[in-house]
Design an enzyme around this catalytic site. Structure first.
Site, mmCIF file in Angstrom:
data_model
loop_
_atom_site.group_PDB
_atom_site.id
_atom_site.type_symbol
_atom_site.label_atom_id
_atom_site.label_comp_id
_atom_site.label_asym_id
_atom_site.label_seq_id
_atom_site.Cartn_x
_atom_site.Cartn_y
_atom_site.Cartn_z
ATOM 1 N NE ARG A 148 10.703 8.685 -0.320
ATOM 2 C CZ ARG A 148 10.538 7.994 0.902
ATOM 3 N NH1 ARG A 148 10.513 6.715 0.913
ATOM 4 N NH2 ARG A 148 10.694 8.590 2.153
ATOM 5 C CG ASP A 198 6.452 3.243 0.739
ATOM 6 O OD1 ASP A 198 7.479 2.783 1.284
ATOM 7 O OD2 ASP A 198 6.324 3.742 -0.321
ATOM 8 C CG ASP A 255 8.251 -5.678 3.898
ATOM 9 O OD1 ASP A 255 8.563 -5.709 2.879
ATOM 10 O OD2 ASP A 255 8.967 -6.088 5.293
ATOM 11 C CB VAL A 256 6.181 -5.819 -1.356
ATOM 12 C CG1 VAL A 256 5.185 -4.468 -1.342
ATOM 13 C CG2 VAL A 256 7.417 -5.393 -1.308
ATOM 14 C CG ASN A 301 5.696 1.882 -8.088
ATOM 15 O OD1 ASN A 301 6.407 2.316 -9.269
ATOM 16 N ND2 ASN A 301 6.069 2.428 -7.076
ATOM 17 C CE1 TYR A 361 15.705 -1.649 -10.558
ATOM 18 C CE2 TYR A 361 16.495 -1.293 -12.599
ATOM 19 C CZ TYR A 361 15.546 -0.954 -11.735
ATOM 20 O OH TYR A 361 14.501 -0.085 -11.984
ATOM 21 C CE LYS A 410 12.535 -2.858 -11.379
ATOM 22 N NZ LYS A 410 11.246 -2.811 -10.914
ATOM 23 C CB THR A 464 12.318 7.729 -9.259
ATOM 24 O OG1 THR A 464 13.568 7.021 -9.486
ATOM 25 C CG2 THR A 464 11.348 7.774 -10.199
#
Length: 288
Positions: A16, A37, A61-62, A88, A152, A156, A187
């Site tokens: 998505r 995903d 699963d990352v 991503n 977050y 990043k 998003t």
């Protein structure tokens, strides 16, 4: 302009949002995609829409390296190799450092930082073989901190520097590394936060222009695709994010703090109270 025709692109968080829209653009340009995903239903739907000859959707699963290695192996078996990895996948948390759920903090770090490492680690042998390109998704948040979003922001900033070090390691092997920095993009991540927390919307609205503007997914995808095509070192969306990054030392100074500091005594307690009422420190879809 280099072509994406027959290029194979691995996209995490591909079911998505930016990941899905980027996959659609790449396939439309003649490329092939390996989508990962944890949400099977939207992943299967998108893969079916794009067609089996151009897309492979794999639930992976990352946060789990073997899971990502298996996804990469399946993609290489189907398409012969990987030319581009788009790291991503990412989530956000809500609330102050004093009140954010520690489990939510750990999960965010696992997805946003370890997930990038696992994606790169799994795909790197094929990327080296094909002298490919890696695009790591960071954010404006890497250098423009916001109260209530410390985990977050930290993640990043972390993946930006991870990418900078990675670039030095793989350049001699023919692999290029880029970092994407975006402002607020429309998003599910931003939509969920606005829906959950009135204070989140107020946080954005109170920022100086243009930091208070939300950008479309389409504009972000256009920047991503151009960055992939030209193997750019930096991808900014909107373009003014690059100017903000060039002034990152000023933003992190006492002068840069002034506007936000005036709002924190009111805004942060409001956010913490909203989070308490929600009973969670992240989106319902990402709840620990």
């Amino acid at each position: 302009m280099p072509s994406l025709t027959n290029k194979v692109v691995l996209i995490t968080g591909g079911a998505r949002g930016i990941g899905a829209a980027t996959a659609q653009a790449i396939v439309a340009a003649g490329g092939k995609v390996i989508l990962t995903d944890v949400d099977q239903e939207p992943l299967d739907k998108l893969a079916a829409e794009l067609g089996s000859e151009a897309a492979l959707g794999i639930v992976a699963d990352v946060t789990d390296l073997p899971s990502m290695e298996a996804a990469v192996a399946a993609g290489v078996a189907k398409f012969g190799g990987i030319d581009v990895a788009l790291a991503n996948a990412g989530i956000a948390t809500y609330g102050s450092v004093q009140n954010v759920d520690p489990a939510a903090f750990r999960r965010l770090i696992d997805i946003n930082i370890n997930g990038v490492f696992h994606t790169v680690r799994a795909a790197l042998p094929s990327l080296i073989e094909r002298k490919g390109y890696i695009l790591v998704v960071s954010s404006l948040a890497a250098f423009a901190p916001a109260p209530g979003l410390a985990p977050y922001n930290a993640s990043k900033a972390g993946v930006e520097h991870f990418a900078n070090a990675l670039r030095l390691e793989v350049h001699h092997q023919g692999v290029d590394v880029g970092v994407a920095h975006m402002s607020w993009i429309d998003t599910p991540l931003v939509q969920d936060a606005k829906s959950d927390l009135k204070s989140f919307g107020q946080l954005i609205e109170g920022l100086p222009t243009p930091l208070n503007k939300t950008t479309s997914v389409e504009a972000c995808v256009k920047a991503f695709v151009k960055g992939i095509e030209t193997r750019k070192r930096r991808v900014y969306c909107p373009s003014w994010v690059g100017m903000i990054r060039a002034r990152r030392n000023l933003i992190a100074s006492s002068i840069g703090d002034r506007t936000t500091l005036k709002r924190v005594p009111t805004l942060l307690p409001q956010m913490d109270e909203e989070v308490r009422r929600l009973g969670r420190s992240s989106s319902a879809r990402n709840k620990v």
